[in-house]
Enzyme design. Structure first.
Site, PDB file in Angstrom:
ATOM      1  N   HIS A   1     -11.542  -4.568   9.799  1.00 17.50           N
ATOM      2  CA  HIS A   1     -12.124  -4.368   8.462  1.00 17.50           C
ATOM      3  C   HIS A   1     -13.459  -3.639   8.536  1.00 17.50           C
ATOM      4  CE1 HIS A   1      -9.140  -7.171   6.891  1.00 17.50           C
ATOM      5  NE2 HIS A   1      -9.645  -7.126   5.705  1.00 17.50           N
TER       6      HIS A   1
ATOM      7  N   GLU B   1       0.803  -1.223   0.000  1.00 21.98           N
ATOM      8  CA  GLU B   1       0.000   0.000   0.000  1.00 21.98           C
ATOM      9  C   GLU B   1       0.832   1.267   0.000  1.00 21.98           C
ATOM     10  OE1 GLU B   1      -0.841  -2.666   1.771  1.00 21.98           O
ATOM     11  OE2 GLU B   1      -2.930  -3.123   1.267  1.00 21.98           O
TER      12      GLU B   1
HETATM   13  C1  LIG Z   1      -2.650  -4.359   4.557  1.00 23.57           C
HETATM   14  C2  LIG Z   1      -3.638  -5.210   3.875  1.00 23.57           C
HETATM   15  N1  LIG Z   1      -3.767  -5.111   2.545  1.00 23.57           N
HETATM   16  C3  LIG Z   1      -4.671  -5.850   1.884  1.00 23.57           C
HETATM   17  C4  LIG Z   1      -5.480  -6.708   2.558  1.00 23.57           C
HETATM   18  C5  LIG Z   1      -6.551  -7.505   1.840  1.00 23.57           C
HETATM   19  N2  LIG Z   1      -6.131  -8.909   1.701  1.00 23.57           N
HETATM   20  C6  LIG Z   1      -6.478  -9.813   2.622  1.00 23.57           C
HETATM   21  S1  LIG Z   1      -5.795 -11.305   2.304  1.00 23.57           S
HETATM   22  C7  LIG Z   1      -5.040 -10.718   0.928  1.00 23.57           C
HETATM   23  C8  LIG Z   1      -4.185 -11.629   0.103  1.00 23.57           C
HETATM   24  C9  LIG Z   1      -3.080 -12.204   0.922  1.00 23.57           C
HETATM   25  O1  LIG Z   1      -2.312 -13.040   0.139  1.00 23.57           O
HETATM   26  P1  LIG Z   1      -1.208 -13.946   0.795  1.00 23.57           P
HETATM   27  O2  LIG Z   1      -0.350 -13.130   1.660  1.00 23.57           O
HETATM   28  O3  LIG Z   1      -0.548 -14.685  -0.311  1.00 23.57           O
HETATM   29  O4  LIG Z   1      -1.999 -14.957   1.739  1.00 23.57           O
HETATM   30  P2  LIG Z   1      -3.048 -16.092   1.325  1.00 23.57           P
HETATM   31  O5  LIG Z   1      -4.385 -15.452   1.275  1.00 23.57           O
HETATM   32  O6  LIG Z   1      -2.620 -16.636   0.021  1.00 23.57           O
HETATM   33  O7  LIG Z   1      -2.952 -17.086   2.419  1.00 23.57           O
HETATM   34  C10 LIG Z   1      -5.324  -9.381   0.718  1.00 23.57           C
HETATM   35  C11 LIG Z   1      -4.827  -8.560  -0.397  1.00 23.57           C
HETATM   36  C12 LIG Z   1      -5.322  -6.781   3.948  1.00 23.57           C
HETATM   37  N3  LIG Z   1      -6.095  -7.574   4.688  1.00 23.57           N
HETATM   38  N4  LIG Z   1      -4.386  -6.035   4.572  1.00 23.57           N
END
Ligand SMILES: Cc1ncc(C[n+]2csc(CCOP(=O)(O)OP(=O)(O)O)c2C)c(N)n1
Ligand SMILES: Cc1ncc(C[n+]2csc(CCOP(=O)(O)OP(=O)(O)O)c2C)c(N)n1
Ligand SMILES: [Mg+2]
Ligand SMILES: [Mg+2]
Lengths: 338, 322, 338, 322
Positions: free
Chosen positions: A140, A71
């Site tokens: 959230h 971000e």
């Molecule tokens: C700071 C922040 N940015 C974006 C999000 C939204 N978000 C939640 S899970 C996710 C994807 C995470 O991907 P990864 O780290 O690969 O974990 P996975 O879901 O594959 O276990 C996103 C973008 C968030 N919760 N927090």
């Protein structure tokens, strides 16, 4: 021509039409198209709430840019690009994520123009989801617009419905100052009549949603419809409420509020944010300072409590201000005797 | 690295518990009665369990939004978790946290985290406490491929390395961050390629292989306990469900999950390996399967029947004193 | 025994004494000792304002920890360590830097206890410098305590002098909740009588700095002395001001303020923060809501303007609320006729 | 890489201007009449000038709290800068920014930045604009060794690499972040060791050698313009003054600065090299020295005599419209 559009569709249409009109408008955000670098469909999501769906099809990858989860980098990039000839609209998926990128917003974007002696122009829009009611829990579900409203140099928009949303977002993109655009996630599916053609709604002009003479209710975002519900109930009891939606918290159309309170003598402010240093206090204090003589009852603040947003539906429903709580505050204001 | 029978049984029980828990939550969510954002860990079991089998209750872990597996691996109460997911008063967090904030500090589980990149700094803190107090304990932080690109994660790695903190950075690379492919979002391809930038050893392991994960974690944790500082482990895993429940999963290749389930299931591999090597009997594993099934069943029934928190609970637990 | 100590020395002494008493207290921050990894002296700075000077000599590197410039990591580490048996006191050099580490404060530390159903304890203190007047310009001069006060789960301390500083900081370290401790940089060199022995000042107890019956002035941090100056000027004009220093903004001792306003009927709130959603509004609104019947004049807010902090001394001096502006507001409140 | 005579003269003039500007600010600050936090760039001139000589006004740079050198190298008005440092109404930023926020967007100078790690995301933005608009322009972000440890910096590198942005990350490693040694705070020792983690080329150059910096920057900028993405350049430099004016500098080795000035001065080296190679005449350089001296003199005198901003200026420039 007006058709029914949901708030979600209104955001999408405002973006689409302005992107057609102005080739310097670009979008940036996580999964705003979706599927980048993945084996399946592109435009797989259109953002986590499907708001930006379809835009990559029309405008391509050059203008609808999926980003890594970074971000600071992409919000900062939007800010930097805004000083360099683009009009970026960045999506901060939830406003709760401000904590990992706030510097780029409040120390950079907000302050450039002043720090640089008026020589910078930073036409960036940050769209972000806010609000409780989705069972999305403490990280959230926050509103947080009071934090942004506190910062000189930012403009803050808190639309309450699809019609305003389209006009305010179009204005936000054309605006030459940094704008934070708060979309309440519980409004996305609510439909209203929305004209097909482009239009703008100026910032700092409140909307008098309902006229009335007994009590002024000022409400923001999702709380506007709750205030209207309360006003309808109260009308049956013979209490005639004026409901004002400021639409933007910064700038704030205090004049419309003052004018109303000078007529009604009574103020109830409804703010879904936590109670301390919030918009309810901001408005109540300014009214008390500037229309003291007109007030016939204490200004009342109806807000969420001083707790994080709870997960459990039973608690979250208690957390969010309700039409009943608003009605109670109005009745008390009305019944107040000095 | 030797793993004894008891540990093997325990490992299987936990992996199996995670799998059945998640499959069941998937079904329950579909009924519309389970609130909130729910991210399932099914497919990644060998990672959580392979790592956590090396830890005691006093070692700490920080998890992510996809936290059920880490909870179970770290010993959290399963019925309590199910109550929590349903937002019930007697849930692990009193119904106030839900899936994305599930935690049990008494088990060294410092919380799921709904902020991507939220965990690594906190794990550095747990490690710092261990180091300062000389307890010999360690901290492990689990992060996804997407979370590996967050600034908080990067700076925690440098910080941990500079202070030689007893912390292990486990990156569970399941190929996706929501819809976004990790081969694209991680510029250097594999996350393990970042280890030299932080002057720490880096290992990549196959997350379908419980034993590989266990061994890599065991070495990294031993290094940490010995005061030799942090290690980066990249675990290649797969998720069997969508990013969150309700995900259309259009960004995946057709048939992708079916293939993964057929060919790379960490539970099947574990069963095959331990039975073929004569370490455990199929019958023992079947008994665990039955046990686990019953446990999850009971947990769901109990959760559905349990009371919600009430108005009296809204304002408590904000402060210890105020 | 009391001696004159500066605010700077009071912070140092509070830290030193509590570190002696409690071996789980550690300090973390950039250059808080100084010279780490450099060829010259260690303890070269004691923090950028010399506050923590000498502590590494007594407590060593294990408890006085210099960090890389990685605020998310070390503030987050302080938070994580607080849940794991330590009582860390982290220094965020300037509160303006919150933008690179706010998540660890407002989403993590503040919410653990609630999100985890009351099962977490996070006794972390974040000390940070704030305030204008140092010619440090827009990104090193903000107050920002309203942003933290908005967040449930945080406690916010805004000491106005050396005596309070020592007692409040000792309390902050012993407190089991996360505390943000704001040190106004223009107060560091101001001395007061400070007892040598340890003492604590409870949070949420305002200090009535001056008693009076005509107008209640509520002022925070550096503004307390400005309010006292104004009160002295006004006393000569026959206006008898009560000056209240809330000392903590969260919790806020509203009762003491209400009690005073019920007596004086007049309120002036002085807040060095920007005007929107700030403490002046917070207090004015709560008073208007809860002591409306007692108010004989509009509550007045004296604040910095809605601009970033300017660099130029001539502008910065205009930016900060002055004793004159406070006095004017008091006179107006006093002169108000319905 | 060929550098013509005009460019060499320009390079020397700029380096010399920076040096004299900073030495003079050091003296002026000591008089107590110059307000604020002031961080001097003396000793690092070859870095700013070596990089910026490759840039046009439409290319962008982002700077740090130690920004005077970058301003001058990028062509900002020197008397306007001095006015700004004194907080005067006609300063480059109307007196509102001061040393830590000095900027001139019309010269592509996007600002000093008082937030360590503030610049890299912004530079990614300028680069994104160049890429999107197809202008062929680039952005350069200058960051210190201390700032290299900030999360915003790390994630900008990954971000830039993923999006193949035309941006160059220049790390000016002067050995210290305030009092803290960079060999300690950068876990991997040299910052250049981080380049592979972000899948970008990394180069280390001797910042006392203008020509080395110029060549490395020229290649990186050419890569960026050609659409080949970001580059990391680590420039080893020295700062001749304290972290900020007023710094006791106790963390330095005794005699350290005197030695650096005697042995590694980039201006002396430049002069020696160009005169020995017969590229420029000593007399030409002396003339520049005189010019520059007069310019700085004039600038200080003008600044001291200039009016301050007034109450009317306080509330302007917050918004374009409100
Ligand atoms: C700071 C922040 N940015 C974006 C999000 C939204 N978000 C939640 S899970 C996710 C994807 C995470 O991907 P990864 O780290 O690969 O974990 P996975 O879901 O594959 O276990 C996103 C973008 C968030 N919760 N927090
Ligand atoms: C986010 C943030 N953290 C801390 C500071 C305080 N600070 C200002 S300059 C500095 C040191 C920077 O070191 P480096 O990046 O090496 O640059 P140098 O001063 O050596 O040019 C610090 C810690 C700041 N301004 N911003
Ligand atoms: Mg992933
Ligand atoms: Mg440095």
């Amino acid at each position: 021509m007006a058709r029914k559009l949901t708030f979600r569709q209104a955001v999408n249409e405002a973006l689409r039409q302005e992107m057609r009109r102005d080739p310097t408008v670009i979008l940036l955000g996580e999964d705003i198209a979706g599927g980048k670098g993945s084996p399946g469909e592109q435009d797989a999501w259109g953002g986590d709430m499907g708001i930006t769906k379809g835009l990559i099809g029309e405008f391509g990858e050059r203008r609808v840019i999926d980003t890594p989860i970074s971000e600071s980098a992409f919000i900062g990039a939007a800010v930097g690009a805004a000083t360099s000839g683009l009009r970026p609209v960045a999506e901060l998926m939830f406003v709760d994520f401000m904590g990992v990128c706030f510097d780029q917003i409040f120390n950079q974007a907000a302050k450039f123009r002043y720090m640089f002696g008026g020589k910078a122009k930073t036409p960036v829009v940050i769209r972000t989801q806010m609000g409780a009611g989705y069972r999305a829990a403490a990280q959230h579900s926050q509103c947080l617009y009071p934090l942004f409203t506190h910062i000189p140099g930012l403009k803050c928009v808190v639309p309450s419905g699809a019609y305003d949303c389209k006009g305010l977002l179009t204005q936000a993109i054309r605006d030459d100052d940094p704008v934070i655009f708060f979309e309440h996630k519980l409004l996305y599916d609510v439909a209203e009549d929305v004209p097909e053609e482009q239009y703008t709604i100026p910032f700092g002009e409140a909307n008098v949603v309902r006229e009335g003479n007994d009590v002024t209710i000022v409400a923001l975002a999702r709380m506007v419809s709750f205030a209207k519900t309360a006003a309808e109930t109260l009308a049956k009891e013979g209490i005639d409420c004026e409901v004002i939606d400021p639409r933007t918290t910064s700038p704030l159309d205090l004049d419309t509020i003052l004018e109303s309170v000078r007529r009604t003598g009574r103020l109830v402010v409804v703010d879904e944010a936590h109670p301390r240093c919030n918009m309810a206090a901001d408005i109540a204090a300014q009214v008390a300072e500037q229309a003291f003589g007109a007030l016939r009852a204490p200004p009342r603040m109806v807000t969420a409590p001083h707790t994080p947003v709870p997960f459990s539906p039973s608690l979250e429903d208690l957390f969010v201000p309700s039409p009943e709580k608003i009605a109670t505050a109005v009745r008390e204001a009305r019944a107040y005797k000095a | 690295m030797q793993i004894n029978r008891t540990e093997l049984l325990e490992a299987y029980r936990k992996m199996r518990t995670i799998r059945v828990f998640e499959e069941r939550v998937h079904e329950e969510f579909a009924t519309g009665q389970m609130p909130g954002f729910v991210h399932l860990y099914a497919g990644e079991e060998a990672s959580a369990v392979g790592v956590c089998l090396n830890l005691s209750d006093d070692d700490k872990i920080c998890s992510t939004h996809r936290g059920h597996g880490h909870c179970i691996a770290k010993g959290c109460d399963v019925p309590g978790m199910m109550l929590e997911l349903y937002g019930r008063r007697d849930g692990l967090c009193g119904g106030k946290g839900g899936s994305m904030h599930i935690a049990d500090l008494s088990k060294g589980m410092m919380g799921a985290n709904a902020i991507v990149g939220g965990g690594p700094p906190l794990a550095c803190g747990a490690a710092l406490a261990a180091k300062t107090l000389g307890t010999g304990k360690v901290a492990v932080t689990f992060t996804g491929d997407g979370g590996s690109n967050q600034g908080t994660t990067f700076e925690s790695m440098n910080f941990a390395s500079v202070l030689k903190l007893p912390v292990v950075f486990v990156f569970e690379n399941n190929g996706y961050a929501e819809t976004t492919g990790s081969s694209w979002s991680v510029a250097c391809g594999d996350i393990v390629n970042r280890a030299p930038a932080f002057a720490m050893p880096g290992v990549m392991v196959d997350g379908h292989d419980f034993f590989a994960v266990h061994e890599a974690a065991s070495e990294a944790i031993a290094r940490a306990r010995a005061g030799e500082g942090p290690t980066l482990i990249e675990v290649k895993v797969d998720r069997y469900f969508g990013h969150h429940e309700g995900d259309s999963e259009k960004y995946r290749a057709p048939g992708e999950v079916a293939k993964l389930r057929a060919e790379k299931d960490c539970l099947k591999r574990f069963r095959k390996r331990v039975t073929e090597a004569g370490l455990l009997q199929a019958g023992e594993l079947d008994a665990i399967d039955r046990d686990v099934g019953a446990l999850i069943d009971r947990s769901v029934k109990a959760a559905l029947a349990a009371p919600m928190p009430t108005a009296a609970d809204l304002m408590t637990d904000v402060y210890i004193s105020y």
